[in-house]
Design an enzyme around this catalytic site. Structure first.
Site, PDB file in Angstrom:
ATOM      1  N   CYS A  12       0.798  -1.297   0.160  1.00  0.00           N
ATOM      2  CA  CYS A  12      -0.026   0.067  -0.012  1.00  0.00           C
ATOM      3  C   CYS A  12       0.822   1.282  -0.082  1.00  0.00           C
ATOM      4  CB  CYS A  12      -0.938  -0.054   1.125  1.00  0.00           C
ATOM      5  SG  CYS A  12      -1.966   1.356   1.264  1.00  0.00           S
ATOM      6  N   LYS A  39      -8.445 -10.302   5.904  1.00  0.00           N
ATOM      7  CA  LYS A  39      -8.334  -9.436   7.139  1.00  0.00           C
ATOM      8  C   LYS A  39      -8.814  -9.932   8.359  1.00  0.00           C
ATOM      9  CE  LYS A  39      -9.914  -5.797   4.136  1.00  0.00           C
ATOM     10  NZ  LYS A  39     -10.860  -4.847   3.250  1.00  0.00           N
ATOM     11  N   VAL A  52      -5.979  -0.157   5.036  1.00  0.00           N
ATOM     12  CA  VAL A  52      -4.740   0.274   5.691  1.00  0.00           C
ATOM     13  C   VAL A  52      -4.394   1.692   5.086  1.00  0.00           C
ATOM     14  CG1 VAL A  52      -3.923  -1.826   6.672  1.00  0.00           C
ATOM     15  CG2 VAL A  52      -3.440  -1.159   4.308  1.00  0.00           C
ATOM     16  N   GLU A  64      -7.129   6.647   7.914  1.00  0.00           N
ATOM     17  CA  GLU A  64      -7.046   7.604   6.758  1.00  0.00           C
ATOM     18  C   GLU A  64      -5.672   8.204   6.368  1.00  0.00           C
ATOM     19  OE1 GLU A  64      -9.216   8.210   3.593  1.00  0.00           O
ATOM     20  OE2 GLU A  64      -9.190   6.375   4.080  1.00  0.00           O
ATOM     21  N   SER A  65      -4.808   8.176   5.490  1.00  0.00           N
ATOM     22  CA  SER A  65      -3.475   8.626   5.534  1.00  0.00           C
ATOM     23  C   SER A  65      -3.416   9.837   5.655  1.00  0.00           C
ATOM     24  CB  SER A  65      -2.731   8.121   4.210  1.00  0.00           C
ATOM     25  OG  SER A  65      -3.445   8.586   3.069  1.00  0.00           O
TER      26      SER A  65
END
Length: 224
Positions: A12, A39, A52, A64-65
């Protein structure tokens, strides 16, 4: 000291953003990998979107990045965003532009045939033409200070480092500033350390399963 845990997957790019930011800030953190195709229950219980990255801050969970990056900016020095509000807004806009490029890359490796694949390459070339126009300094996005924009584009260029091993997309051929930036990011310790050493092989295996034009190119290179 509150323990930070970055819940990750191996490929990711959004996870990599957070890992790079943490490394640049010198903040200790633990890292847990999950298989997003299978998962575990504990992960589903704490991830509202089932994605992720997650950042566990003690018993709290941030998802949330973009939100994770902003939390780290608020709590951990040094700052990776510019101090000037207008410049900071500009950087945030280019971070969103990077997310758009990631969506385009997804379209590229999922393109089912040569025609749609070439169309995706053309879109990506136009995206990076905007970056070529924007870059005014070196070695990083805005000069000598590594920023969150750099953290976002390191994982983007990493895709092309793998793609270059089996096909010539030609996207960066006429973009010397982008190519220079890409090369600089490839040697940055935080960028290199954001993935495991087996990342290229994992990505090739991922592409091979897509039943796409890119997977056909990968198979042809392997057979040559």
């Amino acid at each position: 000291m509150t323990t930070l845990t970055l819940v990750s997957s191996h490929l990711c790019p959004y996870v990599q953003r957070a890992a790079i930011a943490l490394a640049e800030k010198g903040e200790p953190f633990e890292r847990i990998y999950v298989d997003t195709a299978d998962k575990p229950d504990w992960f589903k219980a704490i991830s509202p979107l089932g994605k992720v990255p997650l950042l566990k801050v003690g018993d709290a969970v941030i998802f949330e990045s973009a939100v994770i990056l902003e939390y780290l900016e608020d709590t951990v020095a040094p700052k990776l965003h510019p101090v000037d509000p207008l410049t900071r807004a500009d950087h945030r806009a280019w971070i969103e532009f990077g997310s758009t490029i990631l969506n385009d890359i997804g379209g590229l490796y999922n393109a089912p045939d040569e025609r749609s694949f070439n169309a995706k390459c053309a879109v990506l070339s136009k995206r990076f033409a905007w970056i070529e126009k924007r870059l005014k300094a070196d070695p990083w996005f805005d000069g000598s200070s590594f920023s969150l924009v750099d953290a976002v584009f390191g994982p983007i260029f990493r895709y092309f480092d793998v793609f270059d091993g089996f096909t010539d997309l030609g996207i960066f051929a006429d973009k010397p500033k982008v190519s220079r930036w890409r090369a600089a990011l490839s040697t940055r310790p935080s960028v290199r350390g954001a993935v495991q050493p087996d990342y290229p092989e994992r990505l090739r295996q991922f592409i091979a399963k897509r039943n796409s034009h890119l997977s056909t190119l990968l198979a042809a290179k392997a057979a040559a």
